[in-house]
Structures are given as C-alpha cells and as structure tokens.
Design a protein around this motif. Structure first.
Motif, mmCIF file in Angstrom:
data_model
loop_
_atom_site.group_PDB
_atom_site.id
_atom_site.type_symbol
_atom_site.label_atom_id
_atom_site.label_comp_id
_atom_site.label_asym_id
_atom_site.label_seq_id
_atom_site.Cartn_x
_atom_site.Cartn_y
_atom_site.Cartn_z
ATOM 1 N N PHE A 390 0.800 -1.226 0.000
ATOM 2 C CA PHE A 390 0.000 0.000 0.000
ATOM 3 C C PHE A 390 0.835 1.280 0.000
ATOM 4 C CE2 PHE A 390 -3.577 -2.574 0.204
ATOM 5 C CZ PHE A 390 -4.748 -1.833 0.256
ATOM 6 N N GLY A 391 2.122 1.139 0.245
ATOM 7 C CA GLY A 391 2.980 2.327 0.245
ATOM 8 C C GLY A 391 3.111 2.982 -1.108
ATOM 9 N N GLY A 392 2.771 2.251 -2.170
ATOM 10 C CA GLY A 392 2.930 2.798 -3.517
ATOM 11 C C GLY A 392 1.637 3.199 -4.196
ATOM 12 N N VAL A 393 0.498 3.136 -3.490
ATOM 13 C CA VAL A 393 -0.777 3.444 -4.154
ATOM 14 C C VAL A 393 -1.048 4.949 -4.171
ATOM 15 C CG1 VAL A 393 -1.740 1.190 -3.547
ATOM 16 C CG2 VAL A 393 -2.251 3.163 -2.115
ATOM 17 N N ASP A 394 -1.782 5.378 -5.187
ATOM 18 C CA ASP A 394 -2.106 6.797 -5.342
ATOM 19 C C ASP A 394 -3.508 7.126 -4.847
ATOM 20 O OD1 ASP A 394 0.377 7.441 -6.810
ATOM 21 O OD2 ASP A 394 -0.497 6.101 -8.322
ATOM 22 N N ILE A 395 -4.389 6.125 -4.862
ATOM 23 C CA ILE A 395 -5.755 6.314 -4.358
ATOM 24 C C ILE A 395 -6.248 5.005 -3.756
ATOM 25 C CG2 ILE A 395 -6.888 5.754 -6.564
ATOM 26 C CD1 ILE A 395 -8.943 8.005 -5.891
ATOM 27 N N VAL A 396 -6.951 5.114 -2.643
ATOM 28 C CA VAL A 396 -7.553 3.953 -1.991
ATOM 29 C C VAL A 396 -9.063 4.168 -1.946
ATOM 30 C CG1 VAL A 396 -7.699 2.565 0.111
ATOM 31 C CG2 VAL A 396 -5.522 3.631 -0.524
ATOM 32 N N VAL A 397 -9.802 3.165 -2.404
ATOM 33 C CA VAL A 397 -11.262 3.209 -2.294
ATOM 34 C C VAL A 397 -11.669 2.244 -1.185
ATOM 35 C CG1 VAL A 397 -13.475 2.888 -3.456
ATOM 36 C CG2 VAL A 397 -11.493 3.709 -4.750
ATOM 37 N N GLU A 398 -12.244 2.792 -0.125
ATOM 38 C CA GLU A 398 -12.710 1.960 0.993
ATOM 39 C C GLU A 398 -14.126 1.478 0.682
ATOM 40 O OE1 GLU A 398 -15.626 1.539 3.565
ATOM 41 O OE2 GLU A 398 -15.151 3.687 3.512
ATOM 42 N N ALA A 399 -14.323 0.143 0.707
ATOM 43 C CA ALA A 399 -15.630 -0.432 0.384
ATOM 44 C C ALA A 399 -15.969 -1.534 1.384
ATOM 45 C CB ALA A 399 -15.638 -0.964 -1.045
ATOM 46 N N VAL A 400 -15.723 -1.265 2.675
ATOM 47 C CA VAL A 400 -16.036 -2.265 3.699
ATOM 48 C C VAL A 400 -17.502 -2.100 4.111
ATOM 49 C CG1 VAL A 400 -13.643 -2.325 4.469
ATOM 50 C CG2 VAL A 400 -15.269 -0.839 5.662
ATOM 51 N N VAL A 401 -17.924 -2.881 5.102
ATOM 52 C CA VAL A 401 -19.311 -2.908 5.529
ATOM 53 C C VAL A 401 -19.824 -1.510 5.893
ATOM 54 C CG1 VAL A 401 -18.697 -3.393 7.935
ATOM 55 C CG2 VAL A 401 -20.930 -4.116 7.070
ATOM 56 N N GLU A 402 -21.107 -1.260 5.618
ATOM 57 C CA GLU A 402 -21.712 0.067 5.818
ATOM 58 C C GLU A 402 -21.983 0.308 7.308
ATOM 59 O OE1 GLU A 402 -23.297 3.492 3.461
ATOM 60 O OE2 GLU A 402 -21.711 2.017 3.331
ATOM 61 N N ASN A 403 -20.895 0.487 8.045
ATOM 62 C CA ASN A 403 -20.959 0.725 9.488
ATOM 63 C C ASN A 403 -19.941 1.805 9.824
ATOM 64 O OD1 ASN A 403 -19.946 0.431 12.296
ATOM 65 N ND2 ASN A 403 -21.434 -1.235 12.421
ATOM 66 N N PRO A 404 -20.382 2.952 10.376
ATOM 67 C CA PRO A 404 -19.463 4.073 10.589
ATOM 68 C C PRO A 404 -18.270 3.744 11.478
ATOM 69 C CG PRO A 404 -21.623 4.516 11.579
ATOM 70 C CD PRO A 404 -21.765 3.303 10.733
ATOM 71 N N LYS A 405 -18.474 2.964 12.523
ATOM 72 C CA LYS A 405 -17.359 2.632 13.429
ATOM 73 C C LYS A 405 -16.302 1.808 12.701
ATOM 74 C CE LYS A 405 -19.788 2.820 17.876
ATOM 75 N NZ LYS A 405 -20.229 2.047 19.061
ATOM 76 N N ILE A 406 -16.750 0.797 11.958
ATOM 77 C CA ILE A 406 -15.807 -0.051 11.226
ATOM 78 C C ILE A 406 -15.089 0.765 10.148
ATOM 79 C CG2 ILE A 406 -15.610 -2.049 9.680
ATOM 80 C CD1 ILE A 406 -17.963 -3.296 11.243
ATOM 81 N N LYS A 407 -15.851 1.581 9.431
ATOM 82 C CA LYS A 407 -15.240 2.398 8.381
ATOM 83 C C LYS A 407 -14.181 3.338 8.960
ATOM 84 C CE LYS A 407 -18.863 2.456 4.798
ATOM 85 N NZ LYS A 407 -18.085 1.920 3.677
ATOM 86 N N LYS A 408 -14.504 4.002 10.048
ATOM 87 C CA LYS A 408 -13.553 4.931 10.670
ATOM 88 C C LYS A 408 -12.270 4.215 11.069
ATOM 89 C CE LYS A 408 -16.474 8.554 12.664
ATOM 90 N NZ LYS A 408 -16.865 9.203 13.926
ATOM 91 N N SER A 409 -12.422 3.035 11.647
ATOM 92 C CA SER A 409 -11.264 2.255 12.083
ATOM 93 C C SER A 409 -10.378 1.887 10.893
ATOM 94 C CB SER A 409 -11.739 0.996 12.806
ATOM 95 O OG SER A 409 -10.659 0.136 13.090
ATOM 96 N N VAL A 410 -11.009 1.404 9.822
ATOM 97 C CA VAL A 410 -10.272 0.988 8.626
ATOM 98 C C VAL A 410 -9.604 2.198 7.961
ATOM 99 C CG1 VAL A 410 -10.559 0.078 6.288
ATOM 100 C CG2 VAL A 410 -11.670 -1.060 8.211
ATOM 101 N N LEU A 411 -10.321 3.311 7.871
ATOM 102 C CA LEU A 411 -9.784 4.516 7.236
ATOM 103 C C LEU A 411 -8.575 5.053 7.998
ATOM 104 C CD1 LEU A 411 -13.189 6.238 6.389
ATOM 105 C CD2 LEU A 411 -11.522 5.414 4.706
ATOM 106 N N ALA A 412 -8.678 5.094 9.329
ATOM 107 C CA ALA A 412 -7.563 5.574 10.157
ATOM 108 C C ALA A 412 -6.350 4.663 9.999
ATOM 109 C CB ALA A 412 -7.998 5.648 11.614
ATOM 110 N N GLU A 413 -6.599 3.370 9.925
ATOM 111 C CA GLU A 413 -5.505 2.405 9.792
ATOM 112 C C GLU A 413 -4.780 2.560 8.466
ATOM 113 O OE1 GLU A 413 -4.798 -2.451 10.204
ATOM 114 O OE2 GLU A 413 -6.817 -1.675 9.812
ATOM 115 N N VAL A 414 -5.532 2.664 7.369
ATOM 116 C CA VAL A 414 -4.897 2.735 6.057
ATOM 117 C C VAL A 414 -4.174 4.068 5.860
ATOM 118 C CG1 VAL A 414 -6.824 3.685 4.680
ATOM 119 C CG2 VAL A 414 -5.199 2.122 3.617
ATOM 120 N N GLU A 415 -4.669 5.127 6.482
ATOM 121 C CA GLU A 415 -4.023 6.431 6.336
ATOM 122 C C GLU A 415 -2.590 6.407 6.876
ATOM 123 O OE1 GLU A 415 -5.190 11.121 7.040
ATOM 124 O OE2 GLU A 415 -5.525 9.711 8.694
#
Length: 717
Positions: A390-415
């Motif tokens: 993931f260190g070389g990607v230019d854009i990440v599309v997050e498409a995990v389950v439609e749950n704000p807590k899970i999305k926030k966790s995943v987004l913070a991690e990938v950032e």
C-alpha cells in the motif's frame, strides 16, 4: 479556388478540385450555419471553373465531420414547424448541388463521419474510408431523423432494410460493415487514404466506373416492388416499435419516411424527409434528448478540466472485496489502472476475484475481449490479506461494511500506511463524509466516491466532498472515475448525498399512495409507462428492502420535516419485518425465479396484497394515471430543486444527469428539472397546491415560486 474559415478548396494536378473541411476555429469539423454557407459558396466556386474534371472531399482534422453543431438546434427548433422544414429542404439544395456536379466526386473519410458528416459523403458519387474511421446516422438518439438527405440517399445505396437498421438504430458502423452493404466503395490504411482516393477518382474520370449510373440510383425511386415494400416496411415498423418503445417516436418515423418516399424521386423524397424532421424537432422528446447530449458534453468538459488539476493515479487499491470490491477492481483494471484488492478474509477475496473473473468471462463470451486480454486484466488485480504494497498506491477506495465505526477504524488504519498525499475515498451510500473525515489526520485527502451497483453497468459515480476536502483530492478522484469509464458528479456532503436524497422523496410519495389504497402492480405499470425502467415496487426489490429501510432511516434523521418515516407504518416496513428483502433473498413485493439464463425473473406473489392490506387502513382505491405520476414525481422535483438551492450540486445539468445515470430517470424526459421545464413551473405549483394536505414533501420552494412568477426555466431555450 476558395478560402473560408471552415472549408478550403485547392486545385490539384490533373484538374481535380480538393474540397477540404478544416475548421480554423474549432478542434473538430461540424456542420454549423457558417460551414453550410461556405459549402454553398465553395460549390459555386468549383462549378465556375470549367476545367475541373473531378472533386475529392477531404478533412484536415483527425475526424472527417462529427455531425451538426447541436448547440444551434435550440434556437433553430424554436421556429415554427414549417420554417424548420423549409430550412432543412433549402440546406439540402447545397448537397444536391454537390451531387449534381458535371463531373465525378469521391469522399475520403479519414475519421468519424456521423450525421451531417456522413450525409455529406452520401452526396458524392463514391466513398473511400480509412480502416480507422467510422460512419453512421445517430440522429434518432437525439429524438430526430437525418435532415440532409440521409433517409433518401442511404436506402437507395444499401437497400431499405439495411438503411432502416442503420438509421433507426443510430449506431456508428465500422468500415468492414459499411463495405459489406456497399455504403462505402473501398477500405484502405489511414496513411494511404488520400492517394488511394485520388487514384480511384482518376479511374472514374478515365471512364472505368459509371458514376452517372451510381448518381441516378441515388436520385431515383427506391428499387422495391410494392409487395416487397409492404412486407419490408410493415415488418420493420413492428420490430422497431417494440424495440424503441412508444416514448421514442423517431426510430419508427424513420421507417415511415423511407416508406413514404420509396416511390418518389429525389426532390419529393427530400420534402418528405424535411417535413418529418421538422415535426420531430418540435417534440418534447427531441428537446430532452438534445439537452441530454449537451449535458453529457458539459460533464465531459468538466472532467477534462479536473484532469488538469489531478495528481496521476498509476496504482489504485480497494479495501473490502466481495461483490462491490470485485466490481470496482474489475472496472479499474479493465480500463488500465492496476489495483490491489485487500480484505481480512480469504473467502471475501475469492468472491471479489470471482466477480472480476465472471465479468471478464462475459466480455470474452460476447467477443468484446480476447481470452489473452482478459487474463492480462485479471493479473492487474492483486488480492491480498495485508497492507504490504500500500505504500505505492495513489488512491484507496474503501468499500467495507456500511458501518461508521468499522469504516472509521479501517480509514484511520490505512491512512497511517499509505504515502503522504494519497487520496482516500469511501464508497458509502449513506454515511456522512463529514463524520467519517473526523477519523482522518489529513482530512484534505479524504472524500466520498459512491459507486452504484452493479459497478460495471451503472455509469455514475458521486464524488462527495466534505468541508476540508482539497480541490486536488476532488480533481484526482474525478479523473480516476473518468479513467474507469464512469461519469463523475461532484456533490457537497449531505444526508443521502445527491441521488438517494432525491430518490427517497419519490419513494415517500409512493409509500403514501400505497397507504391510501393504491395497487402496487398498477402503480408500477403506470411509472414504467411514464418511462422508468422499473416501477417503484420492483425498484425497491432490486435495491434491497433492507438497504432501502436503512437509507430511509438515515434520510429521516437528516430531513425529519419531510422524510420522517415513522408517521405511518409503511409497505416498506411490512416487507422489512417479514424479511422479504427483494431479489437478494428471492422475495419482496414480487417473487424471483431463475430464468434459463440464470438471471432473476420477476413474478407476481399472491401473498403480497394480504401483507399490504395491513397498512391500508381505508382499503383499496383506484387512482388515475395523472395522480399516480404527480404524487411520485412532485416530491422528486422539489427535492432536486432543494439540492440546487443548497448548492449540493452546482448546476441543473449535474442534478439531472445524476438522476439519469444513477437511477435510470427516463432519458427522453431529460431529468427532474428538465421535466419541470416541460410541464411548466406554474403547472407544477398548481399540482403542489392540490396535494398540499399530504405534507412538506409537496411544498414548493421559494425559488420555484420565483421562477414561475418570472417565467424562467432551468434550461433556457
């Protein structure tokens, strides 16, 4: 011999005149008023030189002629029908003058030759085409028919049946197909086009081909005996009417025009074409479809402008596999952007890769892609259980389950893992982008990228920005969506974003109508007749009853004054409680069986009326077609206006195109705002007043009242 802004004529060796279309003020050649005027002048200049022995028509651009200048149609089509017909017929006199030159003529088609461009070539005796070019008469896609002799010359060249197929279908044709039916006389490599065309023209001048016989063929009656004609035209009418549907009159009009002109010579046949062209030009269908074409061009220009601000995307990633992740990965890889697909479970990755493989196999089966190419595309999707690359990607599309807590966790991690400046986009259909942005250290790089399901079919992507999203992030995401073959609409964050926010008032009007006793099957039929690809009950089943129920809750919280879904127990509530989730589990308002092709087939479920009866306190009631349409469409129109008033979307164009591309709003009606223009704002307000007792959904905005008072339109003529 002649020098204009659109056309130049040069005398070549061998006393051949070269008429070259080369627009000095535009990147392409098109038939606008100036070009038509110059064509007339150039033809007179050629005719005046008695030494000329032949005419070669060429283009100085990469394309031949893309067609008419559609921007001129608006004012032109405001004229009375008789004047439009007169304009078309007089315009044809210029093409007739080309056809009647006292020496042979050849057109060298080097690129796209559509509409008037192809009709120009039909006026010459012969056509030589580059193997890279394409030709066609796409006017029916604008709700009209060819107006410069296409319905007259083409049938006499390639036969009525082939011409009907070409013109009614409106599709561009490849050189091989054109040669097969004799629409062109030769196909040559692009770099040999001019020399081959000149050589062919010289052979005609030398008497090796009878150009006068060819010319007479185009100017005479259609070569069909009465019985053949009757059978050909009646069969074609039935087939095309069934395919086009009653809301699109132009394809059927093509058959009628060719039939009516079959026994006529050129002049009378052209009068028939001009009259039919003018009649269709005055229809609301042509008005809407022409606006749709111009809207699409507007969006393409905006996307091109965004590309100049965008950072390059050479490597993408999608978080979350499954059907949606697999669809996004397929779309990215198939259009040339490699993508990493990450999930936390092998099973999900298998589903995602399976989805991509299924879509690629379908392309191979339809001969749209070779097996080798499909394998190459699949190799550009890298499934993984970790963030290693993931260190070389230019854009990440997050498409995990439609749950704000899970999305926030995943987004913070990938950032934390991606390189600085990487764009991170959430593919959410309902969760606030502003809320999700609170999980980000760099919210300027974060935004929404809402794909519609199924990803490979739905052309729209909503790009949703929050208060801290940078312009560069928006531009890069728009450019990536465009590179994926999608149309991107930029939307300000709000509950439901643009499309769902507008769709759910439509559903709200429908649920109230069912509550008041309407038959759901009858309503579906009325709205499908209106032009929707599926009625509201069927659409709910396809979207998913559970999904609709969830999004309805989000919108009820966001707009409690008009979308409160707790005012009465609805048909949607009943289905949700009964776990009838629609197509996904085989039963919703309708039942779904698998057809021979493995696709879900809708059938009526006899138990549905019993369930709905529990939320129809006053029993069943019949409603007129007009009332059904008004009760569903008025809330949609009003909410679209609210989005415009609140700058959720920048223009009527983007609002309407979002509805057409996102939820299948009837294209021939042009979108909610174009439809409002067609009905008339004063009439819309009268209808709103009639249903005022139904609540805020039917309350027009102040801007609507002002527009009605001032007689303004969302799309000025």
């Amino acid at each position: 011999m002649y020098q204009g802004q659109s056309i130049q004529v040069t005398k070549l060796d061998g006393d051949i005149a070269e008429l070259c279309f080369d627009n000095k003020t535009d990147s392409v050649n098109k038939f606008d008023q100036r070009t038509i005027k110059e064509l007339s002048e150039a033809t007179k200049a050629i005719t005046a030189d008695s030494s000329i022995k032949g005419l070669l028509v060429t283009s100085g651009k990469d394309v031949f002629i893309v067609g008419a200048d559609i921007t001129e149609f608006g004012p032109m089509f405001q004229l009375p029908e008789e004047e439009i017909a007169k304009w078309a017929f007089e315009g044809n006199n210029i093409f007739n003058a080309i056809e009647d030159l006292p020496f042979p003529s050849v057109t060298a088609i080097n690129g796209i030759a559509l509409g008037g461009g192809f009709e120009m070539s039909l006026a010459t005796d012969y056509r030589i085409i580059s193997e890279k070019a394409s030709i066609g008469l796409p006017e029916t896609k604008l709700g009209i028919i060819p107006g410069f002799g296409g319905t007259v010359r083409l049938p006499r060249l390639i036969g009525a049946d082939n011409a009907i197929e070409w013109i009614a279908g409106g599709e561009a044709q490849k050189p091989a197909a054109a040669l097969k039916v004799h629409a062109v006389d030769g196909v040559v490599p692009a770099d040999k086009l001019k020399s081959a065309s000149l050589k062919f023209l010289q052979s005609v001048i030398d008497g090796k081909f009878d150009y006068k016989a060819r010319r007479e063929q185009k100017k005479s009656k259609l070569n069909l005996n009465p019985l053949e004609g009757m059978m050909a035209f009646s069969t074609a009418k039935g087939f095309i009417a069934g395919k086009a549907g009653k809301n699109y009159p132009a394809p059927v009009a093509v058959v009628s025009v060719i039939e009516k002109a079959a026994g006529k010579g050129r002049e009378e046949a052209l009068k028939i074409e001009s009259a039919a062209f003018a009649k269709l030009a005055k229809t609301t269908v042509a008005d809407a479809l022409i606006a749709l074409f111009l809207n699409d061009q507007f969006l393409k220009k905006k996307a091109k402008a965004a590309g100049k601000l965008a950072k390059p995307v050479k490597q993408a990633a999608v978080l979350g596999a499954g059907i949606m992740g697999g669809g996004i990965a397929y779309q990215s890889a198939s259009k040339g952007t490699p993508i990493i697909m990450k999930d936390i479970a092998d099973k999900a990755l298998d589903i995602g890769m399976g989805e991509a493989n299924k879509l690629l196999s379908a392309q191979v089966d339809r001969k749209k892609m070779t097996p080798i190419k499909a394998g190459q595309v699949l190799s550009e999707i890298r499934p993984t259980l970790n963030f290693g690359d993931f260190g070389g990607v230019d854009i990440v599309v997050e498409a995990v389950v439609e749950n704000p807590k899970i999305k926030k966790s995943v987004l913070a991690e990938v950032e934390k893992i991606v390189k600085p400046g990487t764009i991170i986009a959430s593919n959410t259909s309902s969760i606030s982008i502003e809320e999700l942005a609170t999980a980000m250290q760099h919210p300027e790089n974060f935004l929404g990228m809402h794909f519609f399901n199924p990803v490979h079919k739905m052309p729209l992507v909503e790009v949703i920005y929050a208060s801290k999203t940078s312009k560069e992030a928006i531009a890069t995401t728009v450019a990536y969506a465009t590179a994926m073959g999608k149309t991107a609409i930029v939307v300000k964050n709000c509950p439901g974003f643009l499309v769902n926010r507008i769709l759910f008032p439509y559903f709200g009007g429908w649920l109230a109508l069912i509550r008041d006793g309407a038959d759901y099957i009858a309503v579906d039929k009325i709205m499908e007749t209106f032009g929707w690809p599926m009625g509201p009950a069927y659409l709910q089943d396809v979207v998913g009853i559970d999904t609709s129920h969830h999004v309805g809750d989000v919108l009820a919280e966001g707009y409690p004054d008009r979308m409160d879904n707790k005012q009465f127990k609805s048909a949607l509530d009943v289905m949700y409680e009964a776990k009838r989730f629609g197509q996904k589990n085989g039963v919703g308002f309708f039942k779904y069986e698998v057809d021979p092709k493995g696709k879900p087939k809708k059938v009526v479920d006899p138990t549905t009326p019993e369930l709905l009866a529990t939320v129809q306190p006053n029993g069943k009631k019949d409603f007129s077609e007009e009332e059904v349409v008004d009760r569903l469409m008025l809330p949609m129109i009003i909410e679209t206006v609210r989005c415009l008033d609140e700058s959720i979307v920048e223009s009527p164009t983007e609002a309407d195109m979002g509805l057409i591309f996102g939820i299948g709003f009837p294209p021939f009606r042009g979108g909610a705002l174009k439809y409002a223009d067609t009905v008339g704002m004063k009439t819309i307000l009268e209808k709103c007043a009639k249903y005022a007792s139904l609540g805020k959904l039917y309350e027009p905005t102040e801007s609507m009242k002002k527009m009605a008072a001032e007689g303004k339109l969302y799309y000025p003529k």
